[in-house]
Write a protein that holds these residues in place. Structure first.
Motif, short mmCIF file in Angstrom:
data_model
loop_
_atom_site.label_atom_id
_atom_site.label_comp_id
_atom_site.label_asym_id
_atom_site.label_seq_id
_atom_site.Cartn_x
_atom_site.Cartn_y
_atom_site.Cartn_z
N ASP A 178 1.13 4.04 -7.91
CA ASP A 178 1.92 2.99 -7.27
C ASP A 178 3.39 3.39 -7.15
O ASP A 178 4.04 3.12 -6.13
CB ASP A 178 1.82 1.69 -8.07
N GLU A 199 -7.53 8.78 -8.47
CA GLU A 199 -7.03 7.42 -8.26
C GLU A 199 -6.09 7.44 -7.07
O GLU A 199 -5.19 8.27 -7.00
CB GLU A 199 -6.33 6.90 -9.51
N ILE A 201 -4.02 5.37 -3.57
CA ILE A 201 -3.54 4.20 -2.85
C ILE A 201 -3.18 4.64 -1.44
O ILE A 201 -2.66 5.75 -1.23
CB ILE A 201 -2.31 3.55 -3.54
N ARG A 203 -1.29 3.53 2.20
CA ARG A 203 -0.35 2.65 2.89
C ARG A 203 -0.33 3.04 4.36
O ARG A 203 -0.37 4.23 4.71
CB ARG A 203 1.05 2.78 2.30
N LEU A 231 -8.57 2.45 2.82
CA LEU A 231 -7.39 2.24 1.99
C LEU A 231 -6.18 1.95 2.87
O LEU A 231 -5.35 2.82 3.15
CB LEU A 231 -7.14 3.46 1.09
N LEU A 234 -4.42 -0.81 0.05
CA LEU A 234 -5.35 -0.93 -1.07
C LEU A 234 -5.33 0.33 -1.92
O LEU A 234 -4.98 1.42 -1.45
CB LEU A 234 -6.77 -1.17 -0.57
N ALA A 235 -5.74 0.15 -3.16
CA ALA A 235 -5.89 1.27 -4.09
C ALA A 235 -7.30 1.25 -4.66
O ALA A 235 -7.97 0.22 -4.67
CB ALA A 235 -4.88 1.16 -5.23
N ASP A 270 -3.07 -2.82 -6.03
CA ASP A 270 -2.29 -1.79 -6.72
C ASP A 270 -3.19 -0.98 -7.63
O ASP A 270 -4.20 -1.47 -8.14
CB ASP A 270 -1.12 -2.41 -7.51
N ALA A 271 -2.80 0.29 -7.82
CA ALA A 271 -3.62 1.21 -8.59
C ALA A 271 -3.57 0.92 -10.08
O ALA A 271 -4.53 1.21 -10.80
CB ALA A 271 -3.20 2.65 -8.31
#
Length: 324
Positions: A178, A199, A201, A203, A231, A234-235, A270-271
């Motif tokens: 994040d 992991e 995220i 954008r 995504l 989203l994460a 959020d991750a």
């Protein structure tokens, strides 16, 4: 192919995407794993300067929250005497506050205070020759427990109750994902995919107008139908013990989890939250995990391997994301 879509599409990101834009790939090592960034940079932005900023951001997080570095702020807190207070920098304070909130929401299935248990089982920086004794486990369990921590949010102060050892490995990596995504946004990068050790995220959008697509992993030997996540704002984080054996500890019992779960993936805005909830659902098991995820509207997939049979369970929130 099953497709999971976000509930909201960002119109500003759609308007800002450029089909002719080039994607820049950056990467390196941090937190004992690999990191990567795929991004569309604004005109004139220096790739080298951006990469240096990303590395500095990672180094700062490690310097505060690493369980592996004896000089980190976390390690210094773990060595502090009973009753001592530490004033936390903003990043550390945010992770502690969120970690305690998720610990409360999950009934301690996620617990950021299991550092001594992690070390006893050899999952931390110190190798061990044998499983811990019952006496050692009892002592470590007595010293742990998120309810033993006193955190003052107003002045970001954390009290060491005595003998307690933080381990933020189940949440700090998500926070770092994040943090880098936010760093990119502050520098005008609208479209990016950030990853640390699986992991991620996403954008904005790819130059072709598509979201950043990510396929959830299937544990070896599994025959699950493919599940692809868009995504876009989203994460996703995955807790997968099939990669390295049973390394997820049940904070309530002090032992590694042996409930048949081999993989849990959580999708969230959020991750950090995805990271911690993936660990919690792994600990809780299928029945309790699905029930709690439904209560908190957590989008997730649980995969079990029992007697050679792979089974998949989707939470209601993830099921609702699937396109028809």
């Amino acid at each position: 192919m099953r497709i999971a879509l976000p509930a909201v599409i960002d119109p500003a990101a759609v308007a800002a995407h450029d089909p002719a834009a080039a994607v820049v790939d950056l990467g390196g090592e941090t937190m004992g794993t690999r990191w990567s960034v795929r991004a569309v940079l604004p005109a004139g932005m220096s790739v080298a300067v951006l990469e240096a900023a990303i590395v500095a951001r990672f180094d700062g997080i490690v310097g505060e929250m690493s369980h592996w570095s004896p000089t980190s702020l976390l390690s210094r807190f773990n060595r502090a005497g009973a009753g001592e207070w530490a004033t936390l920098p903003p990043d550390f304070a945010h992770v502690v506050a969120r970690g305690l909130a998720i610990a409360a929401a999950t009934g301690g299935a996620f617990d950021p205070t299991i550092g001594r248990l992690v070390d006893l089982w050899g999952f931390g920086p110190y190798p061990v020759d044998a499983p811990p004794t019952d006496v050692a486990l009892s002592s470590a369990l007595a010293a742990a427990g998120w309810r033993r921590l006193t955190y003052s949010a107003g002045d970001r102060r954390l009290r060491q109750p005595g003998g307690l050892a933080l381990d933020l490995s189940g949440i700090a990596k998500g926070f770092a994902v994040d943090a880098v995504a936010d760093l990119l946004a502050r520098r005008g990068v609208v479209h990016a995919l950030v990853e640390i050790g699986g992991e991620l995220i996403g954008r904005g959008l790819r130059p072709d107008g598509e979201p950043w697509w990510v396929d959830l992993e299937v544990p070896p030997g599994g025959t699950l139908a493919p599940l692809r996540i868009a995504l876009h704002g989203l994460a996703v984080a995955t807790s997968g013990d099939y990669r390295r054996g049973a390394h997820t500890i049940d904070p309530r019992a002090g032992h590694p989890v042996t409930n048949g779960i081999v993989s849990v993936s959580v999708i969230h805005a959020d991750a950090l939250t995805a990271d911690a909830w993936a660990t919690a659902l792994t600990v809780l098991g299928v029945e309790l995990g699905l029930a709690l995820a439904a209560t908190h509207r957590i989008a997730g997939r649980i995969v079990t391997l029992v007697d050679g049979e792979t089974r998949e369970y989707l939470t209601p929130a993830l099921d609702a994301m699937l396109s028809n």
